[in-house]
Design a protein around this motif. Sequence first.
Motif, PDB file in Angstrom:
ATOM      1  N   LEU A  16       0.816  -1.224   0.000  1.00 19.20           N
ATOM      2  CA  LEU A  16       0.000   0.000   0.000  1.00 19.20           C
ATOM      3  C   LEU A  16       0.845   1.267   0.000  1.00 19.20           C
ATOM      4  O   LEU A  16       0.344   2.357  -0.256  1.00 19.20           O
ATOM      5  N   ASP A  17       2.149   1.132   0.297  1.00 21.24           N
ATOM      6  CA  ASP A  17       3.022   2.302   0.333  1.00 21.24           C
ATOM      7  C   ASP A  17       3.629   2.638  -1.024  1.00 21.24           C
ATOM      8  O   ASP A  17       4.346   3.635  -1.152  1.00 21.24           O
ATOM      9  N   GLY A  18       3.390   1.804  -2.029  1.00 20.39           N
ATOM     10  CA  GLY A  18       3.986   2.043  -3.327  1.00 20.39           C
ATOM     11  C   GLY A  18       3.158   2.951  -4.220  1.00 20.39           C
ATOM     12  O   GLY A  18       2.042   3.341  -3.894  1.00 20.39           O
ATOM     13  N   TYR A  19       3.759   3.307  -5.343  1.00 16.22           N
ATOM     14  CA  TYR A  19       3.080   4.017  -6.434  1.00 16.22           C
ATOM     15  C   TYR A  19       2.571   5.395  -6.035  1.00 16.22           C
ATOM     16  O   TYR A  19       1.558   5.871  -6.542  1.00 16.22           O
ATOM     17  N   ALA A  20       3.327   6.052  -5.158  1.00 17.61           N
ATOM     18  CA  ALA A  20       2.933   7.400  -4.738  1.00 17.61           C
ATOM     19  C   ALA A  20       2.817   8.375  -5.907  1.00 17.61           C
ATOM     20  O   ALA A  20       1.925   9.240  -5.895  1.00 17.61           O
ATOM     21  N   PRO A  21       3.679   8.309  -6.940  1.00 19.38           N
ATOM     22  CA  PRO A  21       3.521   9.275  -8.036  1.00 19.38           C
ATOM     23  C   PRO A  21       2.153   9.212  -8.703  1.00 19.38           C
ATOM     24  O   PRO A  21       1.652  10.239  -9.184  1.00 19.38           O
ATOM     25  N   LEU A  22       1.552   8.040  -8.739  1.00 20.27           N
ATOM     26  CA  LEU A  22       0.216   7.922  -9.313  1.00 20.27           C
ATOM     27  C   LEU A  22      -0.861   8.206  -8.277  1.00 20.27           C
ATOM     28  O   LEU A  22      -1.777   9.000  -8.517  1.00 20.27           O
ATOM     29  N   ALA A  23      -0.778   7.537  -7.121  1.00 24.51           N
ATOM     30  CA  ALA A  23      -1.827   7.677  -6.111  1.00 24.51           C
ATOM     31  C   ALA A  23      -1.970   9.125  -5.650  1.00 24.51           C
ATOM     32  O   ALA A  23      -3.094   9.636  -5.506  1.00 24.51           O
ATOM     33  N   ASP A  24      -0.846   9.785  -5.420  1.00 29.04           N
ATOM     34  CA  ASP A  24      -0.896  11.179  -4.967  1.00 29.04           C
ATOM     35  C   ASP A  24      -1.540  12.077  -6.019  1.00 29.04           C
ATOM     36  O   ASP A  24      -2.351  12.953  -5.700  1.00 29.04           O
ATOM     37  N   PHE A  25      -1.144  11.876  -7.266  1.00 32.12           N
ATOM     38  CA  PHE A  25      -1.674  12.719  -8.343  1.00 32.12           C
ATOM     39  C   PHE A  25      -3.170  12.492  -8.520  1.00 32.12           C
ATOM     40  O   PHE A  25      -3.953  13.451  -8.594  1.00 32.12           O
ATOM     41  N   TRP A  26      -3.573  11.233  -8.628  1.00 29.84           N
ATOM     42  CA  TRP A  26      -4.997  10.939  -8.829  1.00 29.84           C
ATOM     43  C   TRP A  26      -5.846  11.501  -7.694  1.00 29.84           C
ATOM     44  O   TRP A  26      -6.908  12.082  -7.939  1.00 29.84           O
ATOM     45  N   ALA A  27      -5.387  11.323  -6.460  1.00 31.14           N
ATOM     46  CA  ALA A  27      -6.162  11.820  -5.321  1.00 31.14           C
ATOM     47  C   ALA A  27      -6.226  13.344  -5.312  1.00 31.14           C
ATOM     48  O   ALA A  27      -7.272  13.932  -5.003  1.00 31.14           O
ATOM     49  N   ALA A  28      -5.123  13.993  -5.641  1.00 26.70           N
ATOM     50  CA  ALA A  28      -5.112  15.461  -5.657  1.00 26.70           C
ATOM     51  C   ALA A  28      -6.011  16.028  -6.739  1.00 26.70           C
ATOM     52  O   ALA A  28      -6.434  17.181  -6.654  1.00 26.70           O
ATOM     53  N   HIS A  29      -6.333  15.189  -7.737  1.00 25.84           N
ATOM     54  CA  HIS A  29      -7.133  15.667  -8.855  1.00 25.84           C
ATOM     55  C   HIS A  29      -8.489  14.969  -8.930  1.00 25.84           C
ATOM     56  O   HIS A  29      -9.021  14.741 -10.016  1.00 25.84           O
TER      57      HIS A  29
END
Length: 314
Positions: A62-75
């Motif tokens: 669950l700690d991986g893929y921050a570049p995608l998860a962070d972006f999708w959530a912010a948008h």
Amino acid sequence: MIETDMAITDVAVTTPAPVVSVKPVLLSTPGRGEDLQVRVSAPAVGRELPVIVFSHGFGWSLDGYAPLADFWAAHGFVVIQPTHLDSRTLSLPPEDPRTPLIWRYRVEDMKRVLDQLDLLEASVPGLGGRLDRSRIAAAGHSWGGQTASMLLGAHVLDPESGMEEDMSDSRIKAGVLLATPGRGGADLSPIAAEHFPFMNPSFADMTTPTLVVAGDRDQSHLTVRGPDWFTDPYFLSPGGKSLLTLFGAEHSLGGISGYNVAETTDEHPGRVALIQRLTWAYLRHVFYPEDPSWLATRSALADEPEPLGRVESG
């Protein structure tokens, strides 16, 4: 409001919002041997938020893929990330009786997330009543791509029974498959055929709208073919799909699995930014057909003098 970042291939995105992320949320999973650990990330503002359930690649969590998860959530998306049994954080030994069935447990993990959306929604302060359960996407990278593809309608030949099994889920309305393995059989390398007999999918029934993302330098030891193996989910499935081919990209697609990750062999922030924006725009296109973002991003990419990739649809 729409803003355009001219430094990243002119791909327009909505203004980012602050993100609230909670982990681990534990889901009771009788018979699995481990409670399912889940991370939930959501924008702090907005209502009727669509959902992305993301399946990580082998060994991640669950700690991986921050570049995608962070972006999708912010948008504007609620991003839900389960930790599968193959995660290095769980250290499941090869001799564990669950190991040969992890491919099946993975799909069950994703479905359990959908079954317990109420609990996950309640785990994030302020998120209650803000999910749009009619707009849910499945996404995944590498082995996680195979997991997501099964929810989208791909069938896998069960190595025990020899039968194809439909494990699709009608709650899933769209998909994003990143560096997802292609067909099995004679296309598998000897090591893959021996150790990963479940890597034998059929995409003939994968009818859910899906964006397939593949790198043109993603040479895998799991196949005797070249990087085109990762385009099979697009070319071997019915119409209504799109394919983003990334020039020069290897299996990490520029670094989507995390910031400063050692296994990234092709680090390229611009490529990651392109994936962020194009996946976001594609899901907006599927969920909100009147949204112009997908057409705008495709046009901007095509107009680049030195594009990082190309998009085709069929």
